[in-house]
Design a protein around this motif. Structure first.
Motif, short mmCIF file in Angstrom:
data_model
loop_
_atom_site.label_atom_id
_atom_site.label_comp_id
_atom_site.label_asym_id
_atom_site.label_seq_id
_atom_site.Cartn_x
_atom_site.Cartn_y
_atom_site.Cartn_z
N ILE A 161 0.84 -1.34 0.06
CA ILE A 161 0.00 -0.10 0.13
C ILE A 161 0.84 1.40 0.22
N ASP A 162 1.90 1.18 0.70
CA ASP A 162 3.02 2.29 0.84
C ASP A 162 3.47 2.62 -0.64
N GLY A 167 4.83 5.55 -4.64
CA GLY A 167 5.84 5.10 -5.84
C GLY A 167 5.45 5.99 -7.11
N ARG A 168 6.13 6.16 -7.91
CA ARG A 168 6.09 7.05 -9.03
C ARG A 168 5.26 5.86 -10.18
N ASP A 169 4.16 6.35 -10.56
CA ASP A 169 3.32 5.58 -11.75
C ASP A 169 2.85 4.34 -11.19
#
Length: 461
Positions: A161-162, A167-169
């Motif tokens: 979930i984090d 996260g990018r994209d």
């Protein structure tokens, strides 16, 4: 030991396991920890999940602590926090596990509703080669999970979930989203119902251990010390002063310098007279047993009549305790009793503070005939000594403990040792005690002062 068990003085307050569901969960946990199972349909467990019945069945009374190493536990219910701990080789273990359960109670309640929680208590020390290694034990860490790894599975989903959020994209990562969905089937909704055990590290500045013949380590004192029950195992340890239990004068001086003990007579809230009478009773029972004197039902009058027949065999502790009792009841001059008097440590109790319970345990070894204090503060030693007594002494002690302690444990503890200490600062306006006014910091004693042969005690030089 059967008499102690029947009176609830041994194996008391254990948690009963009798349902098929709990037995199944316990066996699942036991097999994962030890590779074994129990055939018992009913048994009792302590705070760690240890069962004396299962230990007897398996022929291994240390089945949750293999080779005396890693201390493992099984939780079936958060109610185990009220149970005692049997065969603790470290005095702080029960308190640490109880705090772990209390601090994580809502999470553990949720976990134990569907599975057993298993774990271990780690002291961060891989090997004990000598007493010096005990100083490396500064905290205990508890790691726990269910037998189905619910905590680990929840941690994996939380990490995903984090990544998804930060996260990018990641919003477009179909593989990550698919993994999250599959993981959620195992761990549930960790956002609405988080499964995380946060309070797992506990500092332990002071403790007793049965290693090396029995050792006390007190680091919270202004002058840290290590006290050995076995003089032959005593060692000089860097950073602490070392004593053994035969060095009564040096221990008395150390307790006074660090304000760790106080006379019962002047202790705030203590009703000294009945406490001293009970101590005298236990001392007389021990002496009467050794001398083969009849004490009837062990009542106070019978004990006094037995004392009158002891002659030169009258215990030396009685003289000092009698002087203190007269002072408590009638006043007069303060009795002159120093650390060379056999009654000295019988007349002390620990002062409030983080080391209170441990100091009271230490005092019970220095005043071993006070069997009520010994039972309350140092059960391993009490049970070991109990097996060496004759039948009359066993019956008397068990009856007194059942009558005067078992029916009101907390009340008795408060009467003997004072109420549980709070976080309030000492009252600077309080009158000075026998060792002088209370201070928040005491000066350390230099190495040259350790060898004092007979220091002044609180009741005289």
């Amino acid at each position: 030991m059967k008499r102690l068990i029947e009176k609830g003085l041994m194996f008391g307050n254990l948690i009963r396991v009798s349902s098929a569901a709990w037995t199944g969960l316990y066996n699942r946990a036991l097999e994962k920890l030890t590779g074994r199972q129990t055939a018992l349909k009913e048994f009792h467990i302590d705070i760690t999940g240890y069962s004396p019945e299962i230990g007897d069945e398996l022929g291994d009374m240390d089945y949750l602590a293999p080779d005396g190493g890693t201390r493992q536990f099984i939780l079936l219910t958060t109610e185990q926090k009220t149970a005692p701990m049997l065969a603790a080789d470290l005095s702080v273990l029960r308190d640490v596990l109880r705090r772990f359960i209390a601090d994580n109670e809502s999470q553990l309640f949720s976990l134990t509703a569907r599975d057993a929680v298993i774990g271990q208590i780690d002291d961060h020390v891989w090997q004990m080669d000598g007493p010096a290694d005990l100083t490396q034990i500064r905290s205990l860490r508890i790691s726990a999970d269910t037998t189905g790894n619910h905590v680990a599975e929840a941690d994996r989903l939380t990490a995903m979930i984090d990544t998804f959020r930060n996260g990018r994209d990641a919003w477009w990562d179909d593989v990550l989203i698919a993994r999250m969905i599959e993981q959620a089937k195992k761990s549930g909704d960790v956002l609405r119902h988080p499964v995380r055990l946060d309070h797992t590290d506990f500092p332990v500045p002071d403790f007793w251990t049965d290693d090396f013949g029995g050792v006390y380590l007190l680091r919270s004192a202004q002058e840290p010390a290590m006290i050995f029950a076995d003089p032959d195992r005593k060692a000089d340890i860097a950073g602490v002063v070392s004593f053994d239990l035969t060095q009564r004068h040096q221990i008395a001086a150390w307790l006074a310098r660090n304000a760790l003990a106080e006379p019962i007579i002047s202790a705030r809230g203590a009703d000294a007279a009945p406490i001293l009478r009970q101590k005298m009773d236990f001392v007389l029972v021990d002496a009467a047993t050794r001398l083969g004197l009849e004490t009837g039902n062990g009542g106070r009058q019978e004990l006094r009549r037995a004392a009158a027949r002891m002659g030169d065999g009258l215990p030396p502790e009685i003289r000092g305790l009698s002087a203190l009792l007269r002072y408590a009841e009638q006043g007069g001059d303060w009795p002159v009793i120093d650390s060379g008097d056999p009654a000295y440590f019988y007349a002390l109790r620990a002062t409030p503070g983080p080391a209170r319970d441990l100091v009271n345990r230490l005092l019970s070894e220095l005043a071993p005939h006070d069997l009520r204090q010994l039972f309350i503060t140092h059960k391993p030693l009490f049970y070991r000594l109990y097996q060496t007594w004759d039948e009359g002494k066993r019956a008397y002690v068990a009856e007194v403990l059942a009558r005067e302690y078992q029916i009101d444990k907390q009340g008795t503890r408060d009467a003997l040792f004072g109420s549980e200490p709070d976080m309030a600062e000492p009252d600077a306006s309080a009158p000075p005690g026998p060792w002088g006014p209370a201070t928040t910091r005491l000066p350390r004693v230099s190495l040259s002062d350790r060898g004092a042969s007979r220091p002044a005690g609180p009741w005289g030089a």
